[in-house]
Design an enzyme around this catalytic site. Structure first.
Site, PDB file in Angstrom:
ATOM      1  N   ASP A 221      46.376 -25.117  18.520  1.00  0.00           N
ATOM      2  CA  ASP A 221      45.616 -26.337  18.809  1.00  0.00           C
ATOM      3  C   ASP A 221      46.169 -27.121  19.990  1.00  0.00           C
ATOM      4  O   ASP A 221      45.402 -27.678  20.780  1.00  0.00           O
ATOM      5  CB  ASP A 221      45.472 -27.212  17.558  1.00  0.00           C
ATOM      6  CG  ASP A 221      46.775 -27.545  16.851  1.00  0.00           C
ATOM      7  OD1 ASP A 221      47.855 -27.229  17.385  1.00  0.00           O
ATOM      8  OD2 ASP A 221      46.712 -28.109  15.736  1.00  0.00           O
TER       9      ASP A 221
ATOM     10  N   THR B 278      49.219 -35.836  14.124  1.00  0.00           N
ATOM     11  CA  THR B 278      50.281 -35.733  13.128  1.00  0.00           C
ATOM     12  C   THR B 278      51.620 -35.496  13.819  1.00  0.00           C
ATOM     13  O   THR B 278      52.635 -36.099  13.479  1.00  0.00           O
ATOM     14  CB  THR B 278      49.972 -34.593  12.147  1.00  0.00           C
ATOM     15  OG1 THR B 278      48.721 -34.856  11.511  1.00  0.00           O
ATOM     16  CG2 THR B 278      51.063 -34.469  11.102  1.00  0.00           C
TER      17      THR B 278
ATOM     18  N   SER C 286      43.421 -32.134   8.705  1.00  0.00           N
ATOM     19  CA  SER C 286      41.986 -31.989   8.503  1.00  0.00           C
ATOM     20  C   SER C 286      41.450 -30.883   9.393  1.00  0.00           C
ATOM     21  O   SER C 286      42.123 -30.434  10.332  1.00  0.00           O
ATOM     22  CB  SER C 286      41.255 -33.303   8.809  1.00  0.00           C
ATOM     23  OG  SER C 286      41.372 -33.632  10.186  1.00  0.00           O
ATOM     24  N   GLY C 287      40.225 -30.460   9.080  1.00  0.00           N
ATOM     25  CA  GLY C 287      39.538 -29.474   9.891  1.00  0.00           C
ATOM     26  C   GLY C 287      38.167 -29.987  10.253  1.00  0.00           C
ATOM     27  O   GLY C 287      37.645 -30.909   9.622  1.00  0.00           O
ATOM     28  N   ARG C 288      37.565 -29.368  11.282  1.00  0.00           N
ATOM     29  CA  ARG C 288      36.228 -29.794  11.702  1.00  0.00           C
ATOM     30  C   ARG C 288      35.544 -28.632  12.409  1.00  0.00           C
ATOM     31  O   ARG C 288      36.216 -27.746  12.973  1.00  0.00           O
ATOM     32  CB  ARG C 288      36.316 -30.999  12.639  1.00  0.00           C
ATOM     33  CG  ARG C 288      37.084 -30.730  13.904  1.00  0.00           C
ATOM     34  CD  ARG C 288      37.649 -31.977  14.534  1.00  0.00           C
ATOM     35  NE  ARG C 288      38.582 -32.658  13.676  1.00  0.00           N
ATOM     36  CZ  ARG C 288      39.878 -32.328  13.561  1.00  0.00           C
ATOM     37  NH1 ARG C 288      40.358 -31.304  14.230  1.00  0.00           N
ATOM     38  NH2 ARG C 288      40.667 -32.988  12.758  1.00  0.00           N
TER      39      ARG C 288
ATOM     40  N   GLY D 234      43.497 -37.110  18.656  1.00  0.00           N
ATOM     41  CA  GLY D 234      43.125 -38.243  17.819  1.00  0.00           C
ATOM     42  C   GLY D 234      43.958 -39.477  18.053  1.00  0.00           C
ATOM     43  O   GLY D 234      43.466 -40.610  17.961  1.00  0.00           O
TER      44      GLY D 234
END
Length: 489
Positions: free
Chosen positions: A235, A256, A14-16, A404
């Site tokens: 990241d 992940t 996902s991205g944000r 996360g």
């Protein structure tokens, strides 16, 4: 009013867009938007839908158009890349690192340049999806495509080019390619020449914390001219930039993938580090992240997809709550890095087959699968932590879990139990916060990285987990190691 910083953070799932506000020495963080990052199937290949991701980023910019920004920074997952033509257009959609085109490619590369030589130059662990093997595969299978390209960029390099018109290679991301000489912090052109990978494509390297350029008007008129800062564009590099994880503290960037390591002032490129397949990735402020990739929560994510295809939608909270039942304890253990788990057609079937292969009970419910995955990850963390101690010559008393996965209290407790170390969990949005930390440094909102980290530490509370049930975990550890040995390839 405070200073505002926008972090564009793209992960493999996902991205944000995250808006940070620094006011009176306290940093707050608000989500502007969040979006899925799902690959495409194109003519049998797995690719990234980069155009959709770019549109999502522009949407995030437009949603913050009413807020004066001090700067913007982008970080993404590592290893994948784009080729651009002479007009700056994409030659093709970027490949996804789980595409099968690199199967067997590492061994072909080692026939031309030995594994030992590559590690001596780059200090990077051997993963089939490293850019070195991806681009080598492209040169062998589609040479005309590579020949038609005028330049190369990693995914954040490409996005930063679209934002500013300036194509540069940010250093922390560049190290994930296995193209960089760790000793000189420059492109390893001699190595690439020997592999006939065209070095003419490579842009200049730039250290994290630099201002690349300013946002182009056509991207978002309301924010035109906003400085675009290069954080740690990888990241994991940004996640580690958010906290202090050196000395006797190890880190796990949990999502992940799980990345377990420590921050050091210089690379460790010993034969032991090579044989244990540790990587020396570029860090911020001239540091090195000595770490190792672990399969991570990908196994649980892929199981949830398998169950969803069968009509069983299972939320994480309910799944983890059910997995707490000790009736499922230590029933089945798997190696998270078993090759069959990298991109199986069905993860539930793959784990079941692994259990049969190793003479174990097959999990009989989603809760049992979840428990098996989390216990196995905790045991794998212990294996890698003990190897890291051997390589770095340090006894780690504390593990800092960020990202996360730090919200997964069950895994955090299992990690403390399996390793016998104190676990400090948080912050959850470490990647966005580390991205913003480097923006604050580049724009002189803070005087040092240490100041930025101190602001994050007091702005975002953490949770501590102390080891328990050590005897039970120690009793099962040798069994886990046996299964890993049985399935090594």
């Amino acid at each position: 009013m405070g200073d505002h910083f926008l972090a564009i953070d793209l992960g493999a799932e996902s991205g944000r867009a995250m808006l940070g506000r620094l006011d009176a020495g306290v940093l707050s963080l608000n989500e502007v938007c969040r979006f899925p990052n799902e690959p495409l199937r194109e003519n049998g290949s797995l690719r990234w839908d980069i155009t959709r991701l770019w549109n999502e980023i522009r949407n995030g910019l437009n949603l913050t158009a009413g807020t004066p920004l001090a700067s913007i920074g982008v970080d993404t997952w590592g290893c994948d890349y784009a080729l651009l033509d002479s007009a700056g257009g994409l030659v093709e959609n970027p490949y996804h690192y789980r595409d099968t085109r690199t199967n067997g490619v590492m061994e072909s590369v080692w026939q031309r340049v030995s594994r030992e030589e590559i590690y001596k130059i780059t200090g990077i662990q051997f993963l089939v999806f490293n850019t070195l093997y991806q681009l080598y595969a492209a040169c062998q299978s589609t040479p005309a495509v590579v020949q038609s390209a005028a330049s190369f960029g990693t995914i954040p390099d490409l996005l930063n080019y679209w934002l500013t018109g300036e194509l540069r290679a940010e250093y922390t991301m560049a190290t994930t390619t296995q193209f960089v000489d760790a000793s000189t912090r420059s492109w390893a052109t001699t190595l690439l020449d020997r592999l006939e990978i065209p070095t003419r494509l490579l842009p200049p390297l730039v250290e994290p914390g630099a201002v690349l350029g300013r946002l182009k008007t056509e991207v978002c008129p309301a924010l035109a001219g906003t400085p675009i800062v290069l954080p740690a564009c990888h990241d994991t590099g940004s996640a580690v930039a958010s906290v202090s994880a050196a000395g006797t503290t190890a880190f796990i960037s949990s999502g992940t993938w799980s990345l377990l390591g420590t921050e050091l002032p210089a690379p460790v490129m010993s034969a032991k580090a090579r044989d244990l397949n540790f990587t020396n990735e570029g860090g911020v402020a001239g540091t090195t992240r000595l770490l190792k990739n672990i399969g991570g929560l990908w196994l649980l994510q892929a199981c949830r997809r398998s169950w969803a295809r069968a009509g069983q939608e299972l939320g994480y909270d309910a799944l983890l709550s059910a997995a707490r039942d000790d009736a499922h304890a230590f029933q089945s253990l798997v190696d998270p890095d078993y090759p069959g788990f990298f991109q199986p057609p069905d993860m539930v079937s793959a784990i079941s087959e692994y259990c049969v292969q190793t003479g174990q009970r097959v999990p009989d419910s989603p809760a049992a699968f979840a428990r098996a995955i989390l216990e196995s990850l905790a045991f794998k963390y212990r294996v890698i932590l003990e190897s890291l101690e051997e390589v770095a010559g340090v006894r780690f008393g504390e593990i800092r879990i960020v990202g996360g996965g730090s919200r997964n209290h069950l895994l955090n407790q299992f990690t403390a139990d399996a390793t016998g170390r104190i676990v400090v969990a948080g912050p959850v949005e470490a990647t966005a916060l580390g991205n913003i930390a480097m923006q604050m440094l580049a724009t002189e909102a803070v005087a040092s990285l240490a100041e930025a980290r101190a602001i994050i530490e007091r702005s975002f509370p953490v949770q501590r987990f102390t080891p328990a049930s050590r005897d039970a975990w120690d009793a099962q550890y040798a069994r886990f190691q046996d299964y890993v040995e049985m399935t090594c390839v």
